[in-house]
Write a protein that holds these residues in place. Structure first.
Motif, short mmCIF file in Angstrom:
data_model
loop_
_atom_site.label_atom_id
_atom_site.label_comp_id
_atom_site.label_asym_id
_atom_site.label_seq_id
_atom_site.Cartn_x
_atom_site.Cartn_y
_atom_site.Cartn_z
N TYR A 9 0.70 -1.26 0.08
CA TYR A 9 0.10 -0.09 -0.25
C TYR A 9 0.89 1.33 -0.05
CZ TYR A 9 -3.40 -3.52 1.24
OH TYR A 9 -4.39 -4.47 1.00
N ASN A 10 2.16 1.21 0.40
CA ASN A 10 2.89 2.42 0.15
C ASN A 10 4.21 2.20 -0.61
OD1 ASN A 10 4.75 0.86 1.86
ND2 ASN A 10 4.41 2.05 3.56
N ALA A 11 4.04 0.95 -1.37
CA ALA A 11 5.27 0.88 -2.45
C ALA A 11 5.09 1.79 -3.49
CB ALA A 11 5.34 -0.73 -2.84
N LEU A 12 6.49 2.39 -3.85
CA LEU A 12 6.46 3.42 -4.88
C LEU A 12 5.63 2.94 -5.99
CD1 LEU A 12 7.83 6.08 -5.56
CD2 LEU A 12 9.81 4.94 -6.15
N PRO A 13 5.75 1.87 -6.76
CA PRO A 13 4.92 1.66 -8.02
C PRO A 13 3.52 1.91 -7.57
CG PRO A 13 6.62 0.06 -7.84
CD PRO A 13 6.69 0.88 -6.28
N ILE A 14 2.91 1.15 -6.64
CA ILE A 14 1.55 1.28 -6.43
C ILE A 14 1.10 2.46 -6.32
CG2 ILE A 14 -0.30 0.42 -5.01
CD1 ILE A 14 0.80 -1.80 -6.62
N VAL A 15 1.79 3.60 -5.20
CA VAL A 15 1.25 4.89 -5.04
C VAL A 15 1.38 5.62 -6.25
CG1 VAL A 15 1.63 6.65 -3.56
CG2 VAL A 15 1.92 4.44 -2.53
N ALA A 16 2.50 5.43 -6.99
CA ALA A 16 2.70 6.27 -8.07
C ALA A 16 1.66 6.13 -9.20
CB ALA A 16 4.17 6.10 -8.79
N ALA A 17 1.11 4.83 -9.23
CA ALA A 17 0.10 4.34 -10.26
C ALA A 17 -0.95 5.04 -9.94
CB ALA A 17 0.06 2.85 -10.38
N ALA A 18 -1.38 4.93 -8.50
CA ALA A 18 -2.68 5.73 -7.76
C ALA A 18 -2.79 7.10 -8.15
CB ALA A 18 -2.71 5.31 -6.37
N TYR A 19 -1.67 7.65 -7.78
CA TYR A 19 -1.34 9.21 -8.20
C TYR A 19 -1.82 9.47 -9.52
CZ TYR A 19 -0.10 11.39 -3.78
OH TYR A 19 0.09 11.70 -2.55
N GLY A 20 -1.02 8.63 -10.66
CA GLY A 20 -1.49 9.03 -11.91
C GLY A 20 -2.98 8.76 -12.34
N GLU A 21 -3.51 7.90 -11.87
CA GLU A 21 -4.94 7.45 -12.19
C GLU A 21 -5.76 8.57 -11.46
OE1 GLU A 21 -7.39 3.92 -10.53
OE2 GLU A 21 -6.38 3.26 -12.16
N LYS A 22 -5.28 8.97 -10.45
CA LYS A 22 -6.34 10.18 -9.71
C LYS A 22 -6.19 11.30 -10.38
CE LYS A 22 -6.55 12.69 -5.25
NZ LYS A 22 -6.38 12.69 -3.83
N PHE A 23 -4.77 11.58 -10.99
CA PHE A 23 -4.77 12.97 -11.52
C PHE A 23 -5.04 13.00 -13.07
CE2 PHE A 23 -1.27 13.68 -8.05
CZ PHE A 23 -2.42 14.16 -7.32
N GLY A 24 -5.27 11.63 -13.48
CA GLY A 24 -5.46 11.54 -15.06
C GLY A 24 -4.38 12.02 -15.93
N VAL A 25 -2.98 11.39 -15.37
CA VAL A 25 -1.85 11.62 -16.01
C VAL A 25 -1.15 10.36 -16.20
CG1 VAL A 25 -1.74 13.91 -15.70
CG2 VAL A 25 -0.52 12.50 -14.28
N LYS A 26 -0.16 10.23 -17.29
CA LYS A 26 0.60 8.75 -17.35
C LYS A 26 1.85 9.06 -16.38
CE LYS A 26 2.79 5.84 -20.86
NZ LYS A 26 3.13 5.55 -22.23
#
Length: 605
Positions: A9-26
């Motif tokens: 839940y705090n692994a860099l790939p997972i959080v980065a993917a969640a941020y990207g999905e939330k913000f609508g950016v790749k």
């Protein structure tokens, strides 16, 4: 629940993917480079030991704001104009990001706090070039007053005091007036326009200073000693005289606490104060902080004759005359950390492509497995219902008397009340990950291919599970290569019938299991079910076993159950602590049924 420190839940790939999905950016992840190309953002593999994760998320939020809101086609002249445009634009996009996603305010503010502690934000000093003073003041004013980053307010106050000592009050007053308008900038073009307005204002002040030079010193009838006496008299009375040596604007400057220079009389120093005053030592020395003087003709640290040259330095500043970009300094730090100790197992969470859209072929496959799936569903449902039966317990107190136990009172047993245990649903998210590499085209004893049996088994299980309340299934195929490794047949929350066209995916390529595991782990992390189960079906070795081990370990430490099913391969025994090996692909459905039987009936811990 286990501790979530260094877990999924705090692994860099997972959080980065969640941020990207939330913000609508790749968002991509990997290597030791951090950059934005206007369409996507790359984050370097910063090690888990880096304790300031908010700095990473703040960088991501800031760059995502640029991707969302900045018009990169707006032209910016090199030098001061480009820097001022960037400063104003940074304020605008962060305000827009906070308005759209209020939670980013905390992240951006904590990032600013870290950048101050790390020295990425540096205070304006008297040793800075005039252009650096102007740019620094604009930056700290907009970030503290516009974005609300209180940690930068002392930097703004320091910059203001220094700027007021160095530049004419006309520049200070007009600059702040422009910033008061620029804080509400609505577009990148407007940011560039306000930068142009600041430059034009400085040009106007430069021309004004050039057109109104100070009067030259006039030699009076007094001799040398008389001039000294007259200077002392002037100091004592506080009045100026054209016959006495003066600097800047005479009395107005003295009243404002500005510098004095008695060099023409052969003396130096000031009689107005025992403390050091600006301009005593050199042009860059500073005194106590003061507000902008009221008069636009007044100035504090620079001789009137020098003002045009000083303002021209600001207008033509380039390179080292301008302050370094604080965000660029942060990126340099993150890149250095990634280069030194980055985790090569961390990678971009890939978005799944569609596994296909052939409803006719999908419906034919559905007819093939429907009858068996129906029986499987009834069996699983029966097991679930049996496990949910309300157990009746005898209690010594309660509201409902069990008449069958009343005779127990005669033996001294007072437990004559009954109470039912609460009914608990499975509350399970199940993600089935199916290997569709080229080796799955191998035929089996019943005349089918491994891929055929895997598709039928996955579809049969999905049909059975979607009919059970509290179960949320998904099916993903992995094949091809690391560039396009995952293909979604059915996502969590979808129904089989609406996704049936994706179950006819053909086997091809290698075995990118690590990429598939990261994707499935990310999808499971978004589900609300308390229990999370990941089942991996494969017939061979993964392309990257080390990365597979990393993500499996993260899942298991995050209460995600991971089970490997190997078809005529023992590779799963080396990767998965929980594994099943079958010697015939035809046994796959039975193996899946046994796994789900245990998973759905076991109590939720």
């Amino acid at each position: 629940m286990k501790s979530k420190r260094h877990t999924l839940y705090n692994a860099l790939p997972i959080v980065a993917a969640a941020y990207g999905e939330k913000f609508g950016v790749k968002v991509t992840l990997g290597g030791d480079q951090a950059y934005t190309n206007g369409k996507s953002i790359n984050i370097p593999n910063v090690p888990e030991s880096f304790g300031n994760r908010d700095a990473i998320w703040g960088y991501l939020a800031h760059e995502a704001a640029h991707v969302r809101f900045t018009d990169f086609s707006v032209s910016r002249a090199p030098g001061l104009h480009a820097m001022l445009t960037n400063i104003i634009e940074d304020c605008r996009i962060e305000q827009a990001m906070i308005a759209l996603y209020p939670g980013t305010a905390h992240t951006l503010h904590e990032t600013a706090r870290y950048m101050v502690q790390a020295g990425h934000y540096q205070p304006v000093t008297d040793r800075d070039s005039p252009a650096s003073m102007v740019a620094g003041y604009c930056l700290y004013w907009l970030q503290s007053e516009g974005v609300g980053q209180a940690v930068l307010r002392p930097f703004m106050q320091t910059a203001s005091a220094i700027l007021n000592r160095v530049l004419p009050s006309g520049v200070c007053i007009r600059l702040e007036a422009i910033l008061l308008k620029a804080v509400d900038t609505q577009s990148t073009q407007q940011a560039a326009d306000f930068a142009t307005a600041i430059i034009q204002m400085i040009e106007e002040e430069k021309d004004k200073a050039a057109q109104n030079p100070p009067p030259p010193p006039q030699k009076g009838p007094q001799d040398h000693s008389q001039g000294q006496d007259q200077g002392r008299a002037d100091d004592q009375t506080g009045s100026g005289s054209n016959d006495s040596p003066s600097t800047d604007n005479g009395q107005a400057n003295a009243d404002a606490g500005g510098p004095k220079n008695d060099a023409s009389s052969g003396q130096s120093g000031s009689h107005s104060s025992d403390s050091a005053q600006p301009g005593q030592d050199d042009a860059d020395s500073s005194g106590p902080a003061t507000a902008c003087p009221a008069s636009q003709d007044d100035h504090s640290g620079t001789a009137q004759a020098d003002l045009p040259a000083l303002l021209q330095q600001i207008l033509t500043a380039t390179g080292n005359d301008l302050p370094r970009d604080a965000h660029a300094a942060l990126l340099g730090e993150l890149q250095g950390l990634a280069h030194q100790a980055g985790d090569p197992c961390y990678q971009t969470v890939k978005q799944a492509r569609s596994a296909g859209n052939d409803p006719q072929a999908g419906n034919r496959l559905l007819q093939t497995v429907r009858s068996h799936s129906s029986r499987l569903r009834q069996q699983l449902l029966g097991l679930v219902q049996a496990s949910q039966q309300k157990a009746v317990r005898a209690e010594r107190r309660g509201k409902k008397v069990d008449h069958r136990r009343l005779t127990k009172v005669l033996t001294g047993d007072s437990r004559v009340f009954s109470r039912s245990a609460d009914k608990v649903s499975p509350n399970t998210a199940v993600h089935v990950l199916v290997d569709m590499s080229s080796s799955m085209n191998k035929g089996v004893s019943n005349g089918k291919k491994r891929a055929d049996i895997a598709r039928e088994s996955a579809l049969s299980l999905a049909l059975a599970l979607e009919g059970i309340s509290g179960v949320n299934p998904a099916v993903t195929f992995f094949a091809g290569d690391s560039h396009a490794p995952v293909f979604s047949a059915m996502k969590h929350g979808e129904r089989v019938q609406s996704s049936i066209g994706g179950f006819v995916f053909s086997a091809t390529g290698t075995t990118p299991m690590a990429e598939a595991l990261w994707h499935s782990a990310f999808e499971l992390s978004k589900t609300r079910e308390q229990r999370k189960l990941l089942i991996v079906i494969t017939d061979g070795e993964p392309d990257n076993a080390v990365s597979c081990t990393k993500v499996i370990d993260l899942c298991e430490r995050s209460d995600v159950e991971v089970i490997g099913i190997g078809i005529e391969t023992s590779a799963v025994t080396r990767l998965f602590s929980r594994n099943v090996v079958i010697q015939d692909a035809a046994d796959l459905q039975k193996a899946l049924f046994r796994l789900m039987e245990r998973a759905l009936t076991a109590p939720v811990v």
